[in-house]
Scaffold this motif. Structure first.
Motif, mmCIF file in Angstrom:
data_model
loop_
_atom_site.group_PDB
_atom_site.id
_atom_site.type_symbol
_atom_site.label_atom_id
_atom_site.label_comp_id
_atom_site.label_asym_id
_atom_site.label_seq_id
_atom_site.Cartn_x
_atom_site.Cartn_y
_atom_site.Cartn_z
ATOM 1 N N GLU A 251 39.581 11.222 1.518
ATOM 2 C CA GLU A 251 39.735 12.674 1.645
ATOM 3 C C GLU A 251 40.818 13.062 2.634
ATOM 4 O OE1 GLU A 251 35.836 14.072 2.587
ATOM 5 O OE2 GLU A 251 35.041 13.239 0.695
ATOM 6 N N LYS A 252 40.936 12.277 3.698
ATOM 7 C CA LYS A 252 41.896 12.663 4.740
ATOM 8 C C LYS A 252 43.156 11.819 4.707
ATOM 9 C CE LYS A 252 38.247 14.587 7.534
ATOM 10 N NZ LYS A 252 37.120 14.176 8.368
ATOM 11 N N ASN A 253 43.311 11.027 3.664
ATOM 12 C CA ASN A 253 44.512 10.197 3.512
ATOM 13 C C ASN A 253 44.776 9.309 4.727
ATOM 14 O OD1 ASN A 253 45.139 11.219 0.964
ATOM 15 N ND2 ASN A 253 46.053 13.041 1.922
ATOM 16 N N THR B 104 39.984 -0.049 -0.059
ATOM 17 C CA THR B 104 40.044 1.329 -0.547
ATOM 18 C C THR B 104 41.442 1.711 -1.015
ATOM 19 O OG1 THR B 104 38.373 1.825 1.097
ATOM 20 C CG2 THR B 104 39.386 3.697 0.003
ATOM 21 N N LEU B 105 42.436 1.300 -0.240
ATOM 22 C CA LEU B 105 43.811 1.705 -0.553
ATOM 23 C C LEU B 105 44.526 0.711 -1.455
ATOM 24 C CD1 LEU B 105 44.925 2.938 2.972
ATOM 25 C CD2 LEU B 105 44.108 4.314 1.074
ATOM 26 N N GLY B 106 43.929 -0.473 -1.619
ATOM 27 C CA GLY B 106 44.575 -1.488 -2.438
ATOM 28 C C GLY B 106 45.911 -1.886 -1.861
ATOM 29 N N GLY B 107 46.889 -2.035 -2.719
ATOM 30 C CA GLY B 107 48.201 -2.493 -2.285
ATOM 31 C C GLY B 107 48.896 -1.539 -1.339
ATOM 32 N N ASP C 201 43.838 3.006 13.425
ATOM 33 C CA ASP C 201 43.790 4.073 14.414
ATOM 34 C C ASP C 201 43.357 5.395 13.787
ATOM 35 O OD1 ASP C 201 44.395 2.500 16.530
ATOM 36 O OD2 ASP C 201 46.560 2.870 16.437
ATOM 37 N N ASP C 202 43.829 5.662 12.563
ATOM 38 C CA ASP C 202 43.403 6.869 11.855
ATOM 39 C C ASP C 202 41.890 6.872 11.691
ATOM 40 O OD1 ASP C 202 45.965 7.676 11.539
ATOM 41 O OD2 ASP C 202 46.129 7.207 9.409
ATOM 42 N N VAL C 203 41.367 5.736 11.226
ATOM 43 C CA VAL C 203 39.925 5.661 10.976
ATOM 44 C C VAL C 203 39.163 5.855 12.286
ATOM 45 C CG1 VAL C 203 38.050 4.183 10.186
ATOM 46 C CG2 VAL C 203 40.204 4.219 8.937
#
Lengths: 116, 821
Positions: B447-449, B480-483, B454-456
């Protein structure tokens, strides 16, 4: 290795610093004599096949030396360049007997002994 | 102290929080996220500082972290949220009838709601001598400071108590250079978390690290007259010590509540929404007793904070239902995990796995097909999985055969960490400290890209406390983001090691590694003696960490620094004598001319740094060249070194009609102060006497530009491939300030930049603010940086040319071998 080698004494092992090298001037060229951490002795012509850098001035690590000019790494055991680089530094024969270092010189290197 | 003015909004009820620790502030954070404008909030803290992460005291003690690293909420957080912080001023009285509190300073503060988060007190065993100076507990930053002060003089320390906290204290003190003995009453250390086998493995590891562990040892007396000198045991043993750390446990602090008539048993009694017997008073954290239990770990505290915040915000929730806890020992290089009940009973089933070669021990205790407890030593990677199975009371009968091998082998699936984490259910707990499950992290990422660890951390708090789940979070990002996910991967120094530069530096200090073989052994180098990339870096890091102590290792320096001249393409060398601030005189110039003649030096050139370069000197001539230059008063210019190069000047007020300050004198003074200092990379300075800046100070590592009223200090510039102009660090007025800021800046660079990182990329990496915070805003830190720089200069300012020209150092470098007849 067609030539018959002349074994010359170049002094005690302690004359060469650990993880270091010293040079021996011969009639035809200069030889770098290396001493590794495990107290083995190796010798290469003191001339990097890339741009003629003095290998004796490089950092010695394991059984390798890194040329001080462009960081090419050579095996002290074979003279072969490591990694992506091509080339081979001329390998010389050495012996360590009773703490004394000996180098096997070719007749052309012996032609006019020049001990500086 | 730390007073933050808050703008009280009259209509809001007042919430007063007693306790500025992890539980109290977490509750405030949770409350702000639910109802940001509901209360006017005042926080009282006993310690004179902002909110910090108490579970990080161990790395603070061992030196692996600094106080700044463990701060959770800096002052501007309080300001931003309009919270009045009264730290260093504990509340001493609660008047429940009139609804106000009184602090030690006499401040009377009314409340509508009160939140008690008074934490716990360390238990002091009342043996004779327990009040002697030199006896400390391990509870807050002041305790750590006391221990660090004691450790400065080395000596012997005794830690009473071989539990989690005691062992972390012992390892920390040992890392700080003390000889440590741990005295423990039970038959093995950490007996509440570990069984005998794991305890034994841990004791062996501690012994291997040089820590003495005495079990079954009962303290009789702490000896000493005006300060502690040792500890006597009941069996007659005496252990000398100048520091005694009492770490035998904690006790909920319900004093204030008790005095005001709130119900207190072992702790302050609370219900599931954390309300006490007085409905306008809530309590959270280690001070409470919930359903008969008191907790001393961080995860339950954070769960309490959520329930409490719900109630304070007026949200109906199911409330706090108690916690199942797990433990990890926070000691670098020792992996210990424990959860649940590991005391085996008649109906229990033990699964034990041992691998002596790897030092791995795992024991899983099953009861009626479910995990009841787990103890892991040496390999704790499956701790979270076992813990989840235990909390969920999952029937593991079908997994039993492969249970000991961990999740990777369970059911034949998930053989790599990313698949493993992808296979976890959404309610699987990832961050135990903060109680964050997989589902909330994944939805935050999408949701928050979010794209980085650090973001997490910033958005979910996952891995923001003890950090041990950082790997799991990274796997989750990758899954979650894959490649699209690029891990902030560790970039090893070179193929000889898996450690990066920062890690190696940190560990050199934390583990007091003082020689290159020690670093390579302890940090598990993969090659016998490194290579041309890591050895010069290690040599520098050791030199910077232990000035005066570490013996420089010439064989690990590049040839230029080994022979103190610059190698040229033909194998000859160039020689650059120092010219202070670019100043010279006829005598020096004559000596240079004579040397050039005498040794047939083919090229003489003026350098960009305002000095003279003699090119084409044969190696064997170097000592004689230096001797001649030395006798004319010149020393090495270090034109070859990762060190101070030149200080370029203009003639300034001494001669120039525009000059506003004495730039020549300043340049000379700076060069005299800083020459000889080894650094991560070359370092150039300049001093201009007016803003016309003829010395080009704005492309130097440290540039000084005189103004009418003082000096502008610029940092982080360089010429070269990536031209970069300096940034303004600050303005100062006196010459003494220029010197102090210069020394402090160099020292900060020396201590925090990576080897071969110039100031320009370093500042781009850490940010100018990082530098300003540490040496402009923080005057005390600036003074200590400067003092460390001056201290290290004491052993650095020796002319290497003189040592070799006349001192006989490294004579073998300059002579050929000779063949015997």
């Amino acid at each position: 290795m067609a030539d018959i080698l002349n074994w010359v004494d170049i002094g005690p092992l302690d004359g060469i610093p650990v993880q270091g090298a010293r040079t021996l001037q011969t009639a035809s060229d200069r030889i770098a004599v290396f001493r590794t951490l495990d107290n083995q002795v190796f010798a290469l012509l003191d001339r990097c096949p890339h741009k003629q850098g003095p290998l004796s001035q490089g950092i010695v690590h394991g059984h390798f030396v890194t040329c001080p000019l462009h960081n090419m790494v050579f095996s002290l055991e074979t003279g072969l360049a490591q990694g992506a680089d091509d080339g081979c530094a001329a390998k010389m024969e050495t012996r360590l007997e009773n703490g004394m270092v000996r180098v096997g010189l070719t007749p052309s290197q012996m032609a006019k002994p020049d001990a500086q | 102290m730390n007073f933050v003015p808050a703008h009280e909004t009259a209509s809001r009820p007042r919430l007063v929080v007693i306790g500025n620790g992890m539980a109290g502030i977490r509750t405030v954070e949770e409350l702000l996220s639910r109802a940001p404008d509901k209360y006017n909030i005042t926080v009282f803290g006993a310690e004179p500082r902002v909110n910090y992460n108490r579970i990080m005291l161990s790395p603070l003690l061992s030196g692996e972290k600094t106080f700044d690293d463990i701060v959770i909420n800096p002052l501007d957080w309080y300001q931003h949220n309009n919270i009045l912080l009264l730290s260093g001023d504990p509340v001493i009285h609660i008047d429940r009838a009139e609804k106000f509190v009184i602090s030690r300073s006499g401040t009377k503060t009314p409340y509508d709601h009160l939140l008690l988060a008074t934490g716990s007190d360390p238990i002091i065993i009342p043996v004779p001598g327990h009040k002697l100076p030199g006896v400390v507990t391990f509870r807050d930053v002041d305790d750590v400071d006391t221990m660090l002060a004691a450790a400065e003089n080395g000596g012997e320390a005794v830690v009473i108590g071989g539990g989690l906290l005691g062992l972390e204290a012992a390892v920390g003190l040992q890392a700080r250079g003390m000889a440590v003995t741990v005295i423990h009453l039970a038959s093995h250390v950490m007996e509440r978390q570990l069984d005998g086998s794991a305890g034994h493995l841990l004791q062996e590891e501690l012994r291997r690290r040089g820590i003495t562990v005495m079990t079954g040892a009962d303290t009789a007396e702490i000896c000493g007259t005006d300060r502690v000198t040792g500890v006597s045991l009941k069996d007659g043993h005496h252990i000398p010590a100048s520091l005694v750390v009492m770490a035998v446990g904690i006790r909920p602090n319900g004093r204030l509540a008790n005095e005001s008539g709130v119900a207190v048993e072992r702790g302050i009694v609370v219900n599931d929404v954390m309300a006490t017997s007085d409905p306008s008073i809530h309590a959270v954290g280690e001070c409470v007793q919930h359903r008969g239990l008191c907790y001393g770990l961080v995860a339950p505290l954070f769960e309490m904070a959520k329930s409490c915040a719900d109630d304070l915000a007026g949200i109906n929730s199911t409330g706090y239902g108690g916690s199942v806890t797990s433990t990890k020992l926070k000691v670098t290089g020792v992996d210990v995990f424990s959860a649940g009940d590991f005391s085996s009973g008649p109906d229990c089933d033990d699964i034990v796995f041992r691998d002596a070669g790897r030092g791995v021990y795992k024991r899983i205790i099953l009861f009626e097909g479910r995990i009841r407890g787990a103890v892991l030593y040496g390999d704790t990677s499956d701790g979270a999985w076992y813990f989840q199975l235990m909390k969920d009371e999952t029937d593991v009968t079908d997994l039993r055969n492969s249970l000991a091998f961990g999740q990777a082998f369970a059911g034949g699936s998930a053989t790599n960490p990313i698949d493993a984490v992808a296979a976890l259910p959404d309610n699987a707990e990832i961050c135990g400290c903060n109680g964050i499950c997989k589902g909330s992290i994944v939805s935050a990422i999408t949701e928050k890209n979010l794209t980085s660890l650090d973001d997490v951390k910033a958005h979910t708090k996952a891995s923001a406390s003890c950090g041990s789940c950082a790997g799991l979070v990274e796997s989750l990002l990758a899954a979650t983001l894959g490649g699209g996910y690029q891990a902030a991967s560790v970039k090893p120094i070179c193929p000889c090691t898996d450690h990066d530069h920062d890690n190696v530096r940190r560990l050199i200090r934390a583990r007091a590694l003082k020689t290159m073989p020690a670093v390579m052994q302890e940090l598990e180098w993969k090659t016998p003696d490194g290579c041309h990339i890591c050895r010069p870096a290690l040599n520098y890091y050791l030199l910077a960490a232990w000035p005066g102590d570490y013996v420089d290792h010439g064989a690990s320096r590049f040839i230029n620094e080994r022979v103190h001249a610059n190698i040229q393409k033909d194998g000859t060398y160039s020689v650059v004598p120092r010219m202070w601030g670019g100043l010279t005189n006829p005598r020096e110039l004559r000596a240079i001319a004579d040397v050039a003649d005498k040794f047939n030096i083919p090229t003489v050139k003026v350098t960009g740094g305002q000095r003279i370069d003699l090119l084409g000197v044969k190696k064997q001539d170097l000592p004689a060249v230096w001797a001649d230059l030395n006798s004319a008063g010149m020393v090495s210019g270090h034109a070859y070194g990762k060190s101070l190069r030149t200080v370029k000047t203009c003639v300034g007020q001494e001669w120039c009609r525009f000059g506003t300050q004495m730039s020549l004198g300043m340049g000379v003074a700076l060069e005299k102060m800083t020459w000889g200092s080894w650094m991560p990379h070359k370092f150039k300075m300049a001093v201009s006497g007016c803003p016309r800046n003829c010395a080009e100070a704005t492309i130097k590592d440290f540039g000084v530009i005189a103004t009418d009223g003082g000096w502008d200090l610029h940092v982080g510039g360089n010429g070269g491939i990536h031209l970069r102009a300096t940034e303004l660090l600050c303005k100062v007025t006196t010459e003494a300030e220029v010197r102090e800021y210069c020394g402090a800046f160099i020292q900060l660079y020396r201590e925090t930049a990576r080897y071969l990182e110039r100031t320009a990329p370093w500042i781009e990496r850490v940010g100018l603010k990082y530098v300003q915070d540490r040496m402009v805003e923080d005057a005390q830190n600036r003074a200590t940086l400067f003092a460390r720089f001056i201290e290290s200069q004491k052993t650095a300012q020796i002319d290497p040319w003189a040592e070799r020209a006349t001192g006989g150092v490294d004579a073998h470098e300059f002579k050929h071998l000779t063949a015997a007849e």
